[in-house]
Design a protein around this motif. Structure first.
Motif, PDB file in Angstrom:
ATOM      1  N   GLU A  17       0.815  -1.365   0.185  1.00  0.00           N
ATOM      2  CA  GLU A  17      -0.045   0.108   0.044  1.00  0.00           C
ATOM      3  C   GLU A  17       0.789   1.349  -0.092  1.00  0.00           C
ATOM      4  O   GLU A  17       1.908   1.457   0.688  1.00  0.00           O
ATOM      5  N   ARG A  18       0.605   2.103  -0.954  1.00  0.00           N
ATOM      6  CA  ARG A  18       1.407   3.431  -0.910  1.00  0.00           C
ATOM      7  C   ARG A  18       1.540   4.052   0.465  1.00  0.00           C
ATOM      8  O   ARG A  18       0.608   4.199   1.115  1.00  0.00           O
ATOM      9  N   HIS A  19       2.610   4.343   0.712  1.00  0.00           N
ATOM     10  CA  HIS A  19       3.307   4.915   1.978  1.00  0.00           C
ATOM     11  C   HIS A  19       4.045   6.104   1.861  1.00  0.00           C
ATOM     12  O   HIS A  19       5.101   5.679   1.327  1.00  0.00           O
ATOM     13  N   ILE A  20       3.480   7.144   2.152  1.00  0.00           N
ATOM     14  CA  ILE A  20       4.405   8.551   1.961  1.00  0.00           C
ATOM     15  C   ILE A  20       4.733   8.894   3.506  1.00  0.00           C
ATOM     16  O   ILE A  20       3.957   8.946   4.227  1.00  0.00           O
ATOM     17  N   SER A  21       5.908   9.315   4.047  1.00  0.00           N
ATOM     18  CA  SER A  21       6.242   9.859   5.339  1.00  0.00           C
ATOM     19  C   SER A  21       6.695  11.051   5.326  1.00  0.00           C
ATOM     20  O   SER A  21       7.425  11.607   4.247  1.00  0.00           O
ATOM     21  N   LEU A  22       6.394  11.913   6.021  1.00  0.00           N
ATOM     22  CA  LEU A  22       6.974  13.392   6.026  1.00  0.00           C
ATOM     23  C   LEU A  22       7.424  13.743   7.551  1.00  0.00           C
ATOM     24  O   LEU A  22       6.911  13.610   8.561  1.00  0.00           O
ATOM     25  N   TYR A  23       8.811  14.253   7.288  1.00  0.00           N
ATOM     26  CA  TYR A  23       9.593  14.474   8.509  1.00  0.00           C
ATOM     27  C   TYR A  23       9.705  15.923   8.585  1.00  0.00           C
ATOM     28  O   TYR A  23      10.636  16.430   7.721  1.00  0.00           O
ATOM     29  N   PRO A  24       9.389  16.662   9.621  1.00  0.00           N
ATOM     30  CA  PRO A  24       9.675  18.209   9.799  1.00  0.00           C
ATOM     31  C   PRO A  24      11.274  18.485   9.742  1.00  0.00           C
ATOM     32  O   PRO A  24      11.763  17.703  10.298  1.00  0.00           O
ATOM     33  N   TRP A  25      11.520  19.608   9.058  1.00  0.00           N
ATOM     34  CA  TRP A  25      13.042  20.058   9.140  1.00  0.00           C
ATOM     35  C   TRP A  25      13.587  20.253  10.632  1.00  0.00           C
ATOM     36  O   TRP A  25      14.629  19.545  10.899  1.00  0.00           O
ATOM     37  N   ASN A  26      12.680  20.901  11.451  1.00  0.00           N
ATOM     38  CA  ASN A  26      13.288  21.106  12.576  1.00  0.00           C
ATOM     39  C   ASN A  26      13.517  19.859  13.399  1.00  0.00           C
ATOM     40  O   ASN A  26      14.375  19.727  14.385  1.00  0.00           O
ATOM     41  N   TRP A  27      12.721  18.903  13.346  1.00  0.00           N
ATOM     42  CA  TRP A  27      12.603  17.708  13.985  1.00  0.00           C
ATOM     43  C   TRP A  27      13.912  16.844  13.489  1.00  0.00           C
ATOM     44  O   TRP A  27      14.977  16.106  14.208  1.00  0.00           O
ATOM     45  N   LEU A  28      14.223  16.807  12.301  1.00  0.00           N
ATOM     46  CA  LEU A  28      15.473  16.196  11.582  1.00  0.00           C
ATOM     47  C   LEU A  28      16.655  16.922  12.125  1.00  0.00           C
ATOM     48  O   LEU A  28      17.465  16.075  12.369  1.00  0.00           O
ATOM     49  N   GLN A  29      16.652  18.080  12.594  1.00  0.00           N
ATOM     50  CA  GLN A  29      17.923  18.892  13.176  1.00  0.00           C
ATOM     51  C   GLN A  29      18.063  18.279  14.281  1.00  0.00           C
ATOM     52  O   GLN A  29      19.288  17.911  14.814  1.00  0.00           O
ATOM     53  N   GLN A  30      16.964  18.223  15.239  1.00  0.00           N
ATOM     54  CA  GLN A  30      16.845  17.883  16.437  1.00  0.00           C
ATOM     55  C   GLN A  30      17.432  16.281  16.855  1.00  0.00           C
ATOM     56  O   GLN A  30      18.030  16.074  17.839  1.00  0.00           O
ATOM     57  N   THR A  31      17.083  15.588  15.761  1.00  0.00           N
ATOM     58  CA  THR A  31      17.290  14.269  15.922  1.00  0.00           C
ATOM     59  C   THR A  31      18.655  13.526  15.213  1.00  0.00           C
ATOM     60  O   THR A  31      18.878  12.567  15.003  1.00  0.00           O
ATOM     61  N   SER A  32      19.032  14.591  14.630  1.00  0.00           N
ATOM     62  CA  SER A  32      20.322  14.021  13.773  1.00  0.00           C
ATOM     63  C   SER A  32      21.412  13.284  14.548  1.00  0.00           C
ATOM     64  O   SER A  32      21.680  13.948  15.799  1.00  0.00           O
ATOM     65  N   TYR A  33      21.682  12.293  14.141  1.00  0.00           N
ATOM     66  CA  TYR A  33      22.900  11.509  14.871  1.00  0.00           C
ATOM     67  C   TYR A  33      24.105  11.361  13.894  1.00  0.00           C
ATOM     68  O   TYR A  33      25.344  10.907  14.435  1.00  0.00           O
ATOM     69  N   ASP A  34      24.074  11.539  12.682  1.00  0.00           N
ATOM     70  CA  ASP A  34      25.224  11.507  11.886  1.00  0.00           C
ATOM     71  C   ASP A  34      25.540  12.803  10.946  1.00  0.00           C
ATOM     72  O   ASP A  34      25.209  12.806   9.808  1.00  0.00           O
ATOM     73  N   PRO A  35      26.076  13.879  11.563  1.00  0.00           N
ATOM     74  CA  PRO A  35      26.511  13.882  12.921  1.00  0.00           C
ATOM     75  C   PRO A  35      25.596  14.597  13.734  1.00  0.00           C
ATOM     76  O   PRO A  35      24.477  14.811  13.393  1.00  0.00           O
ATOM     77  N   LYS A  36      25.777  14.886  15.299  1.00  0.00           N
ATOM     78  CA  LYS A  36      24.885  15.354  15.730  1.00  0.00           C
ATOM     79  C   LYS A  36      25.012  16.944  15.630  1.00  0.00           C
ATOM     80  O   LYS A  36      25.949  17.368  15.734  1.00  0.00           O
ATOM     81  N   ILE A  37      23.879  17.460  15.391  1.00  0.00           N
ATOM     82  CA  ILE A  37      23.907  19.095  15.143  1.00  0.00           C
ATOM     83  C   ILE A  37      22.523  19.651  16.054  1.00  0.00           C
ATOM     84  O   ILE A  37      21.974  20.716  15.490  1.00  0.00           O
ATOM     85  N   ALA A  38      22.520  19.095  17.113  1.00  0.00           N
ATOM     86  CA  ALA A  38      21.373  19.737  18.059  1.00  0.00           C
ATOM     87  C   ALA A  38      21.445  21.323  18.227  1.00  0.00           C
ATOM     88  O   ALA A  38      22.426  21.590  18.615  1.00  0.00           O
ATOM     89  N   PRO A  39      20.325  21.645  17.720  1.00  0.00           N
ATOM     90  CA  PRO A  39      20.203  23.259  17.836  1.00  0.00           C
ATOM     91  C   PRO A  39      20.304  23.644  19.237  1.00  0.00           C
ATOM     92  O   PRO A  39      19.727  23.073  20.302  1.00  0.00           O
ATOM     93  N   LYS A  40      21.112  24.539  19.842  1.00  0.00           N
ATOM     94  CA  LYS A  40      21.601  25.099  21.155  1.00  0.00           C
ATOM     95  C   LYS A  40      20.412  25.566  21.714  1.00  0.00           C
ATOM     96  O   LYS A  40      20.206  25.923  22.949  1.00  0.00           O
ATOM     97  N   THR A  41      19.330  26.117  20.980  1.00  0.00           N
ATOM     98  CA  THR A  41      18.257  26.887  21.547  1.00  0.00           C
ATOM     99  C   THR A  41      17.218  26.387  22.530  1.00  0.00           C
ATOM    100  O   THR A  41      16.726  26.779  23.343  1.00  0.00           O
ATOM    101  N   GLU A  42      17.160  24.878  22.399  1.00  0.00           N
ATOM    102  CA  GLU A  42      16.554  24.038  23.169  1.00  0.00           C
ATOM    103  C   GLU A  42      17.373  23.679  24.509  1.00  0.00           C
ATOM    104  O   GLU A  42      16.714  23.259  25.404  1.00  0.00           O
ATOM    105  N   ARG A  43      18.553  24.061  24.527  1.00  0.00           N
ATOM    106  CA  ARG A  43      19.175  23.622  25.620  1.00  0.00           C
ATOM    107  C   ARG A  43      19.208  24.691  27.021  1.00  0.00           C
ATOM    108  O   ARG A  43      19.320  25.984  26.809  1.00  0.00           O
ATOM    109  N   LYS A  44      18.992  24.101  28.086  1.00  0.00           N
ATOM    110  CA  LYS A  44      18.757  25.051  29.328  1.00  0.00           C
ATOM    111  C   LYS A  44      20.060  24.912  30.133  1.00  0.00           C
ATOM    112  O   LYS A  44      20.361  23.752  30.625  1.00  0.00           O
ATOM    113  N   GLU A  45      20.836  26.017  30.255  1.00  0.00           N
ATOM    114  CA  GLU A  45      22.103  25.851  31.179  1.00  0.00           C
ATOM    115  C   GLU A  45      21.610  25.730  32.479  1.00  0.00           C
ATOM    116  O   GLU A  45      20.754  26.293  33.097  1.00  0.00           O
ATOM    117  N   LYS A  46      22.497  24.999  33.352  1.00  0.00           N
ATOM    118  CA  LYS A  46      22.477  24.837  34.949  1.00  0.00           C
ATOM    119  C   LYS A  46      23.521  25.996  35.473  1.00  0.00           C
ATOM    120  O   LYS A  46      24.658  26.105  34.881  1.00  0.00           O
TER     121      LYS A  46
END
Length: 474
Positions: free
Chosen positions: A151-180
């Protein structure tokens, strides 16, 4: 940087002819941001040079902090695919690579991911190991992937989610990080505080309170009615109160009604509670109800601050405290004998297995059991390490002393801030409670979604944003 591991520690200990010493000079500092990471650099515009993106980089696992360009309708990321992976070019220097099976497993359409329960519906084990997309296309909304299924299956992945979950390499946006914010004795100049009225009035007051704890490891609450009932309601604004051998919401004084030195007039050195539990409590609340004598000042020490100093001055000691487990016990009650599972215990310093950041301090020398598991080659080094640790914990630079008064409660992060007290006389009544770390972090996460992130759409009743299936927490 030394790798944490029992083999490396033992090898280092055996190779040293004498134990290392620690200078008694302690640097004075008010606050320091932990896990600051590298500075972001400005990214260039994207181009179509995508062929090299699918090559494996030696530094693929390195965490990158890049100022990625915004996604614009006329300047979309460049995408390409081969039989194993899909590559996304964010700019000329920054690429992410995702394995095909990973992308198919992470599809979050309603057929693959339940929109209400936020649970995976796709059968991971039915995905072909060699799955390869028929087509990949960059859309303004995200990466669109067409899969070769019956059955035809199409996936759509938001760009910001792909940036946040990138593992090769990790490029996690710093804006989400809360400093202690790490602190020493100078925190007394402006300790984090909220009012009882703020916390009890609405959820934003709770968010402000828990944000203080998340950032500093503790927070005072002023103007609390001096009753057990009001204090219990305060604790319940965070979550369920955790019941232990001391009760649920407890009151204690120096009557030794429980088999613990907290129920005496003795001074208590800096320590965390529940080292004898597999899962020590996350938060601890104290409220002094009355005291008709002298002494009994409260001591607070930022364990993360002290650990950062130890790591700089004596990295070998830091490694030992990060690797050697310490067994502990609570055995003062005839009807109870608590030990962690496994009974060998846990190290003083525990680190996040993904980020390697310091995640927990657990230290109570009074509750420590026999160290019969120590390798003979590290015995002297280990004692030198805990001596260095204790010296820094009790340095005037680290100690924040405060004389609590009725009407002011304090909540501490028991995974970070150590507490103690000076000896006292007279009758001193204290009440308080434990709250589990999961209840605390869940409450903070929900309020962060509501007040800081502002993600999602309004729920059906209009009360709060509905959590997106693409939430970074999922």
């Amino acid at each position: 940087m030394l790798k944490r591991g029992a083999t490396q520690v033992l090898r280092a200990a055996k190779s040293r002819a004498s134990s290392s010493s620690l200078s008694t000079t302690v640097p004075s500092r008010l606050t320091a941001a932990c896990a600051a990471g590298a500075r972001w650099s400005a990214g260039s515009r994207r181009t179509a040079a995508s062929a090299a993106a699918l090559k494996t980089h030696e530094d693929a696992a390195e965490l990158l902090f890049q100022a990625l360009p915004p996604i614009l309708p006329d300047d979309l990321p460049i995408v390409s695919a081969d039989e194993r992976r899909v590559a996304i070019g964010w700019d000329t220097r920054t690429w992410s690579r995702f394995h095909n099976i990973w992308l198919r497993d992470h599809c979050r359409c309603p057929k693959c991911f339940h929109p209400v329960t936020k649970q995976r519906l796709v059968n991971t084990f039915e995905i072909p190991a060699d799955i390869s997309p028929m087509k990949v296309e960059a859309k303004f909304e995200g990466l669109e992937v067409h899969w070769p299924e019956t059955e035809r299956h199409i996936s759509l992945y938001p760009w910001n989610w792909l940036q946040q979950t990138s593992y090769d390499p990790k490029i996690a946006p710093k804006t989400e990080r809360k400093e202690k914010i790490l602190w020493g004795s100078q925190i007394l100049q402006s300790p984090p505080t909220v009012t009882y009225y703020e916390v009890m009035s609405d959820d934003y007051g709770v968010y402000k309170w828990l944000s203080n704890i998340d950032c500093f490891g503790f927070s005072f609450v002023s103007d609390v009615p001096v009753t057990m009932e009001a204090t219990e309601k305060l604790a319940q604004r965070i979550g369920f109160i955790r019941e232990t051998q001391y009760g649920k919401f407890w009151e204690f004084t120096s009557d030794l009604s429980k088999g613990d030195t907290a129920y005496t007039t003795m001074a208590l050195g800096p320590h965390t509670d529940n080292t004898y539990f597999t899962d020590p409590c996350g938060l601890q609340l104290f409220h002094l109800l009355s005291h008709d004598g002298d002494g009994g000042a409260t001591l607070l020490v930022d364990g993360f601050y002290v650990a950062s100093i130890l790591k700089e001055l004596d990295p070998n000691a830091y490694e030992l405290l990060s690797n050697i487990p310490i067994p502990a016990h609570a055995a003062g009650e005839a009807g109870a004998l608590y030990r962690p599972s496994p009974p060998g215990g846990y190290p003083v310093l525990t680190h996040d297995r993904v980020s390697d950041a310091l995640a927990q301090v657990r230290w109570n020398n009074d509750d420590r059991s026999a160290m019969s598991h120590l390798d003979p080659y590290v015995v002297e080094d280990w004692y030198n390490a805990i001596r260095a640790w204790q010296r820094l914990l009790t340095s005037p630079d680290s100690e924040y002393w405060v004389q609590l008064k009725p009407g002011t409660a304090v909540v501490i992060d028991n995974h970070r801030v150590l507490h103690g007290r000076s000896a006292f006389d007279g009758k001193r009544r204290m009440c308080g409670a434990y709250i589990g770390v999961d209840e605390y972090t869940s409450r903070l996460a929900v309020l962060t979604e509501k007040y800081r992130l502002g993600r999602g759409t309004k729920a059906d009743d209009g009360s709060a944003p509905a959590r997106s299936v693409w939430s970074p927490a999922l």
